[in-house]
Write a protein that holds these residues in place. Structure first.
Motif: not given
Length: 62
Positions: A28-45
């Motif tokens: 969240e920055a300057d009124g912009v919200e960016i949700p980024m979702d990842f599979e658990p394996e991607e998050a580990e990478e």
């Protein structure tokens, strides 16, 4: 713009699991919200890449 270009922007970063079994990075920055979702394996990478970058940054500081 590159990774070494400094910016005078403040942002908040939240990291956590979703109720759908994903890992979410929420920026969240300057009124912009960016949700980024990842599979658990991607998050580990991503976590591995962050650790590797931290080690490289320590080497530059030494």
């Amino acid at each position: 713009m590159s990774i070494n270009t400094e910016r005078d922007i403040q942002a908040n970063l939240q990291i956590g699991p979703t109720d759908h079994g994903m890992v979410r990075l929420f920026i969240e920055a300057d009124g912009v919200e960016i949700p980024m979702d990842f599979e658990p394996e991607e998050a580990e990478e991503i976590a591995d890449e962050i650790r590797a970058a931290a080690e490289a940054a320590r080497a530059v500081q030494a």
